[in-house]
Write an enzyme that holds these catalytic residues in place. Structure first.
Site, PDB file in Angstrom:
ATOM      1  N   TYR A 135      20.178   8.317  40.984  1.00  0.00           N
ATOM      2  CA  TYR A 135      20.571   9.781  41.126  1.00  0.00           C
ATOM      3  C   TYR A 135      19.380  10.593  41.612  1.00  0.00           C
ATOM      4  CZ  TYR A 135      22.495  14.364  40.700  1.00  0.00           C
ATOM      5  OH  TYR A 135      22.721  15.625  40.829  1.00  0.00           O
TER       6      TYR A 135
ATOM      7  N   ALA B 261      16.846   9.629  42.854  1.00  0.00           N
ATOM      8  CA  ALA B 261      16.243   9.119  44.279  1.00  0.00           C
ATOM      9  C   ALA B 261      17.008   9.610  45.508  1.00  0.00           C
ATOM     10  CB  ALA B 261      16.274   7.677  44.396  1.00  0.00           C
TER      11      ALA B 261
END
Length: 245
Positions: free
Chosen positions: A149, A151
């Site tokens: 998430y 990233a």
């Protein structure tokens, strides 16, 4: 102010709905999109907006969305997304047991599709029609969050700089609004414990939880004439939980 056309993806609930409501208060024509037809229809009726069922991760549905929109779209708000790990694991965000690489790949791709690819597809489809601004919904996780998430939101912020460069010569801005802990959304999908909520609350300098109206107001500002020279930026709206370095 002249009536504008605003498209808000994921506009039936939470921040998306609050954003749609803010633009409707200006008298703008607002189109909200989402995957759940029943939820979308109810929200559209209550807001006085137009609802179009569209999964922003599906190229065919995004292409079909164009047939439902006018030839000019003033503002696009890429709000659709969320942490898909909550629905996949029921709140257990640890790595797959036993090193299940296929499962790990699937979970990472799910968050990338929901939070980055959805914005890429929608922006690419609507770019020729845009006149004023694109606002993407990021997250505090994009600056310091772990896992897929975080990233995906970090990737969104980097990609935003490219969008700003491409659209800038046409007088169109592109920015990311990155909320911290915000109440009144479906983000945690009912899995936020009292202890975790208190930790998030105490991490702020204002000692209050964010509200969807806080985020919607920032999005509204970025689409206004007052922000016409503000582009390629990530604006953190988190009560000081993440401060400028």
């Amino acid at each position: 102010m002249t009536m504008r056309t605003i498209v808000v993806t994921g506009g039936a609930t939470g921040i998306g709905r609050a954003t749609a409501e803010q633009f409707r208060a200006d008298g703008d024509e607002v189109v909200i999109t989402g995957r759940r037809a029943d939820v979308l229809a109810k929200a559209a009726a209550e807001l006085g907006a137009r609802g179009v069922v569209c999964d922003a991760t599906d190229p065919e549905q995004v292409q079909q969305l164009l047939t439902e929109l006018p030839e000019k779209v003033d503002v696009l708000v890429n709000n659709a997304g969320g942490n898909t790990d909550f629905s996949r694991t029921g709140g257990d965000l640890s790595e797959p047991a036993g090193g299940e690489l296929a499962q790990l790949k699937s979970s990472w791709l799910a968050n990338l599709e929901a939070n980055l690819i959805s914005a890429v597809l929608t922006t690419a489809a609507l770019a020729p029609r845009l006149t004023t601004a694109v606002v993407h919904l990021g997250s505090i996780a994009g600056a310091r969050g772990p896992g897929s998430y975080g990233a995906s939101k970090a990737g969104l912020a980097l990609w935003n700089a490219e969008v700003a460069a491409e659209l800038g010569p046409r007088g169109i801005t592109s920015n990311v609004v990155a909320p911290g802990f915000t109440a009144g959304t479906e983000f945690f999908q009912g899995q936020l414990s009292d202890e975790r909520r208190e930790t998030l609350l105490q991490a702020t300098l204002t000692k209050r939880e964010g509200e969807v109206a806080d985020i919607a107001a920032t999005i509204h500002f970025l689409a206004s004439p007052a922000a016409r020279h503000l582009t390629g930026q990530v604006l953190h709206v988190n009560g000081g939980a993440l401060t400028t370095r």
